[in-house]
Design an enzyme around this catalytic site. Structure first.
Site, PDB file in Angstrom:
ATOM      1  N   LEU A  68      47.786  36.840  30.072  1.00 48.05           N
ATOM      2  CA  LEU A  68      48.393  35.577  30.526  1.00 48.05           C
ATOM      3  C   LEU A  68      49.692  35.272  29.791  1.00 48.05           C
ATOM      4  O   LEU A  68      50.602  34.640  30.340  1.00 48.05           O
ATOM      5  CB  LEU A  68      47.416  34.424  30.294  1.00 48.05           C
ATOM      6  CG  LEU A  68      46.173  34.408  31.184  1.00 48.05           C
ATOM      7  CD1 LEU A  68      45.173  33.374  30.699  1.00 48.05           C
ATOM      8  CD2 LEU A  68      46.575  34.117  32.638  1.00 48.05           C
ATOM      9  N   SER A 132      39.140  22.979  37.381  1.00 49.31           N
ATOM     10  CA  SER A 132      37.871  22.510  36.812  1.00 49.31           C
ATOM     11  C   SER A 132      37.723  21.021  37.103  1.00 49.31           C
ATOM     12  O   SER A 132      38.727  20.340  37.338  1.00 49.31           O
ATOM     13  CB  SER A 132      37.908  22.727  35.296  1.00 49.31           C
ATOM     14  OG  SER A 132      36.810  22.104  34.675  1.00 49.31           O
ATOM     15  N   LYS A 171      43.175  22.554  31.210  1.00 48.75           N
ATOM     16  CA  LYS A 171      42.960  22.727  32.651  1.00 48.75           C
ATOM     17  C   LYS A 171      43.805  21.727  33.442  1.00 48.75           C
ATOM     18  O   LYS A 171      44.294  22.033  34.534  1.00 48.75           O
ATOM     19  CB  LYS A 171      41.465  22.545  33.000  1.00 48.75           C
ATOM     20  CG  LYS A 171      40.556  23.568  32.371  1.00 48.75           C
ATOM     21  CD  LYS A 171      40.929  25.004  32.710  1.00 48.75           C
ATOM     22  CE  LYS A 171      40.600  25.436  34.106  1.00 48.75           C
ATOM     23  NZ  LYS A 171      40.953  26.862  34.348  1.00 48.75           N
ATOM     24  N   VAL A 198      29.248  25.509  35.189  1.00 43.62           N
ATOM     25  CA  VAL A 198      28.739  26.594  36.025  1.00 43.62           C
ATOM     26  C   VAL A 198      27.582  27.297  35.318  1.00 43.62           C
ATOM     27  O   VAL A 198      27.684  27.671  34.145  1.00 43.62           O
ATOM     28  CB  VAL A 198      29.872  27.613  36.325  1.00 43.62           C
ATOM     29  CG1 VAL A 198      29.367  28.706  37.253  1.00 43.62           C
ATOM     30  CG2 VAL A 198      31.069  26.904  36.946  1.00 43.62           C
ATOM     31  N   SER A 211      29.256  29.324  29.575  1.00 36.73           N
ATOM     32  CA  SER A 211      28.084  29.034  30.426  1.00 36.73           C
ATOM     33  C   SER A 211      26.874  29.850  29.971  1.00 36.73           C
ATOM     34  O   SER A 211      25.752  29.346  29.903  1.00 36.73           O
ATOM     35  CB  SER A 211      28.397  29.398  31.878  1.00 36.73           C
ATOM     36  OG  SER A 211      29.446  28.611  32.354  1.00 36.73           O
ATOM     37  N   VAL A 263      24.679  15.968  39.465  1.00 36.12           N
ATOM     38  CA  VAL A 263      24.875  15.496  38.102  1.00 36.12           C
ATOM     39  C   VAL A 263      23.504  15.182  37.517  1.00 36.12           C
ATOM     40  O   VAL A 263      22.698  14.486  38.141  1.00 36.12           O
ATOM     41  CB  VAL A 263      25.765  14.228  38.078  1.00 36.12           C
ATOM     42  CG1 VAL A 263      25.897  13.695  36.657  1.00 36.12           C
ATOM     43  CG2 VAL A 263      27.147  14.529  38.652  1.00 36.12           C
TER      44      VAL A 263
HETATM   45  P1  NDP Z   1      34.920  33.611  31.038  1.00 36.47           P
HETATM   46  O1  NDP Z   1      35.147  33.327  29.591  1.00 36.47           O
HETATM   47  O2  NDP Z   1      33.877  34.574  31.401  1.00 36.47           O
HETATM   48  O3  NDP Z   1      36.266  34.026  31.729  1.00 36.47           O
HETATM   49  C1  NDP Z   1      37.520  33.705  31.242  1.00 36.47           C
HETATM   50  C2  NDP Z   1      38.467  34.780  31.722  1.00 36.47           C
HETATM   51  O4  NDP Z   1      39.796  34.454  31.285  1.00 36.47           O
HETATM   52  C3  NDP Z   1      38.128  36.138  31.130  1.00 36.47           C
HETATM   53  O5  NDP Z   1      38.202  37.086  32.157  1.00 36.47           O
HETATM   54  C4  NDP Z   1      39.222  36.376  30.104  1.00 36.47           C
HETATM   55  O6  NDP Z   1      39.610  37.727  29.962  1.00 36.47           O
HETATM   56  C5  NDP Z   1      40.370  35.607  30.746  1.00 36.47           C
HETATM   57  N1  NDP Z   1      41.383  35.299  29.738  1.00 36.47           N
HETATM   58  C6  NDP Z   1      41.306  34.445  28.709  1.00 36.47           C
HETATM   59  N2  NDP Z   1      42.441  34.480  27.987  1.00 36.47           N
HETATM   60  C7  NDP Z   1      43.244  35.392  28.588  1.00 36.47           C
HETATM   61  C8  NDP Z   1      44.546  35.907  28.341  1.00 36.47           C
HETATM   62  N3  NDP Z   1      45.269  35.490  27.302  1.00 36.47           N
HETATM   63  N4  NDP Z   1      45.058  36.833  29.183  1.00 36.47           N
HETATM   64  C9  NDP Z   1      44.339  37.290  30.237  1.00 36.47           C
HETATM   65  N5  NDP Z   1      43.098  36.848  30.521  1.00 36.47           N
HETATM   66  C10 NDP Z   1      42.570  35.915  29.714  1.00 36.47           C
HETATM   67  O7  NDP Z   1      34.623  32.179  31.660  1.00 36.47           O
HETATM   68  P2  NDP Z   1      34.411  31.689  33.152  1.00 36.47           P
HETATM   69  O8  NDP Z   1      34.206  32.795  34.082  1.00 36.47           O
HETATM   70  O9  NDP Z   1      33.403  30.626  33.057  1.00 36.47           O
HETATM   71  O10 NDP Z   1      35.816  30.990  33.434  1.00 36.47           O
HETATM   72  C11 NDP Z   1      36.678  31.421  34.470  1.00 36.47           C
HETATM   73  C12 NDP Z   1      37.536  30.261  34.901  1.00 36.47           C
HETATM   74  O11 NDP Z   1      36.702  29.224  35.385  1.00 36.47           O
HETATM   75  C13 NDP Z   1      38.391  29.641  33.805  1.00 36.47           C
HETATM   76  O12 NDP Z   1      39.633  29.301  34.372  1.00 36.47           O
HETATM   77  C14 NDP Z   1      37.614  28.377  33.441  1.00 36.47           C
HETATM   78  O13 NDP Z   1      38.442  27.381  32.916  1.00 36.47           O
HETATM   79  C15 NDP Z   1      37.059  27.991  34.805  1.00 36.47           C
HETATM   80  N6  NDP Z   1      35.905  27.107  34.799  1.00 36.47           N
HETATM   81  C16 NDP Z   1      34.714  27.524  34.249  1.00 36.47           C
HETATM   82  C17 NDP Z   1      33.612  26.681  34.291  1.00 36.47           C
HETATM   83  C18 NDP Z   1      32.292  27.085  33.725  1.00 36.47           C
HETATM   84  O14 NDP Z   1      31.414  26.218  33.554  1.00 36.47           O
HETATM   85  N7  NDP Z   1      32.058  28.356  33.429  1.00 36.47           N
HETATM   86  C19 NDP Z   1      33.699  25.324  34.862  1.00 36.47           C
HETATM   87  C20 NDP Z   1      34.985  25.013  35.437  1.00 36.47           C
HETATM   88  C21 NDP Z   1      36.034  25.882  35.410  1.00 36.47           C
HETATM   89  P3  NDP Z   1      38.752  38.838  29.200  1.00 36.47           P
HETATM   90  O15 NDP Z   1      37.733  39.299  30.200  1.00 36.47           O
HETATM   91  O16 NDP Z   1      39.746  39.878  28.874  1.00 36.47           O
HETATM   92  O17 NDP Z   1      38.114  38.202  28.015  1.00 36.47           O
END
Ligand code: NDP
Length: 350
Positions: A68, A132, A171, A198, A211, A263
């Protein structure tokens, strides 16, 4: 109205993440070609489950390295894509030492980088951004200023900052930036998916997703003495992933979409698990009184401000637009929680 050629590759950023992995699986099952970005291809453990999917769906899944914070690192992966699903963003709420560096910069700069690349990639017609409910509300106390304590897509989080709920702030600024960027042009459109917390089975053995960590802690007894009486929205990871796919391909879909099944107070999640498993796990059986949360909360990363603004406060979330605009059907939370526990048991992670 945007129509995506089903034969064009779909870029999914943060492909090895908890939510993104399900998005990729559904796209592959649907016969689509996916370009998945991951930070480091050498981190084999993070992508093991995706390599299995790659074998199962030959020639449909291609990996690209992208960070990113590195400008232009998404160019190669985006080539030829009409649909971009941008999920990558750091998600953690405890152990934050430098919120600006760890959360805000990757979320905001990352969104800028990805959307700058979208502007430079003429094939792209639509972007689906994983935002989110944290971009809709900051603390539960914010619900005192909305009708019926109920949040909808019309609301924006105006209370989070670098020092108060910095993840929510990351976010919020990232989603706001995305709307600013899309509104400066008219070649591609933007839809956002705004999930609440989630839950549900993970496709990988990774334990670093917030999560997954929450569910493991719950099942391992970390909350056994009691939980704060905090209301939270919960939603199934499979529903969230499906919503991304629907948002990508429904020509007439538009705007922000809250994804939240129900909720519940935190204890409600434990009650659902207990109804299925009885005494098998050391689940919490009661709420901690608020004064006790003030007292012991700081040892668990809950500062006084969090307790004041979230414990014993109302919260309702309206998910009706996701049903209307995306045609989404939510699966019951009992299935979500039980399937999550079963996945952790099956993978011997608890
Ligand atoms: P994860 O931690 O599993 O996923 C986060 C992802 O972001 C990973 O694939 C990670 O990469 C990537 N990432 C973080 N920093 C960087 C970076 N510097 N460069 C490239 N990639 C990066 O969490 P979730 O799947 O839960 O989250 C996914 C999305 O969903 C996020 O945007 C989160 O804010 C959003 N979200 C999640 C919720 C939840 O309850 N889980 C609720 C609402 C929104 P890597 O695989 O290399 O670590």
């Amino acid at each position: 109205m945007v129509s995506i050629n089903p034969k064009s590759p779909i870029l999914v950023t943060g492909g090895a993440g908890y939510i993104a992995s399900w998005i990729i699986r559904y796209l592959l099952e649907d016969g689509k070609t996916v370009h998945a970005t991951v930070r480091k291809l050498s981190e084999h453990g993070k992508i093991e489950h995706l390599l299995d999917l790659q074998k199962q769906y030959p020639n449909q899944l291609k990996f690209f390295e992208a960070d990113l914070l590195q400008a232009r690192s998404f160019h190669e992966a985006m080539k030829g894509a009409e649909l971009v699903i941008h999920t990558a963003s750091p998600f953690f709420i405890s152990g934050i030492k430098d919120a600006q560096k760890q959360l805000i910069e990757p979320a905001l700069e990352g969104t800028r980088n990805v959307l700058q690349t979208v502007n430079e990639t003429s094939s792209v017609k639509r972007v689906v951004l994983t935002s989110s409910v944290a971009a809709i509300l900051g603390d539960n106390i914010d619900s005192l200023s909305v009708p019926n304590h109920t949040f909808t897509e019309e609301h924006w989080n105006t209370t989070s900052s670098l020092t108060n709920q910095p993840y929510s702030y990351s976010k919020t600024v990232a989603e706001r930036e995305a709307w600013e960027i899309v509104n400066k042009q008219n070649r591609w459109d933007l839809l956002t998916i705004n999930p609440s917390f989630v839950m549900g089975p993970s496709l990988s053995k990774r334990l670093d997703a917030t999560s997954v960590d929450f569910m493991r802690n719950m099942l391992k007894g970390a909350f056994r003495p009691g939980v704060p009486n905090t209301r939270m929205g919960f939603v199934d990871v499979r529903d969230v992933a499906k919503a991304h796919v629907l948002a990508g391909f429904r020509a007439e879909a538009k705007g922000r979409h809250i994804l939240s099944n129900q909720v519940l107070p935190m204890l409600g999640a434990a009650d659902i698990l207990r109804a299925h498993y009885g005494k098998r796990f050391p689940l919490p059986t009661g709420n901690l009184p608020k004064f006790l949360v003030y007292l012991i909360g700081p040892f668990f990363g809950l500062n006084w401000s969090y307790t004041e603004k979230n414990v014993d406060q109302p919260l309702e979330i309206d998910h009706s637009y996701s049903v209307k605009d995306l045609g989404l059907e939510y699966r019951p939370l009992s299935e979500t929680f039980v399937d999550h526990a079963e996945q952790l048991l099956a993978m011997k992670l608890i």
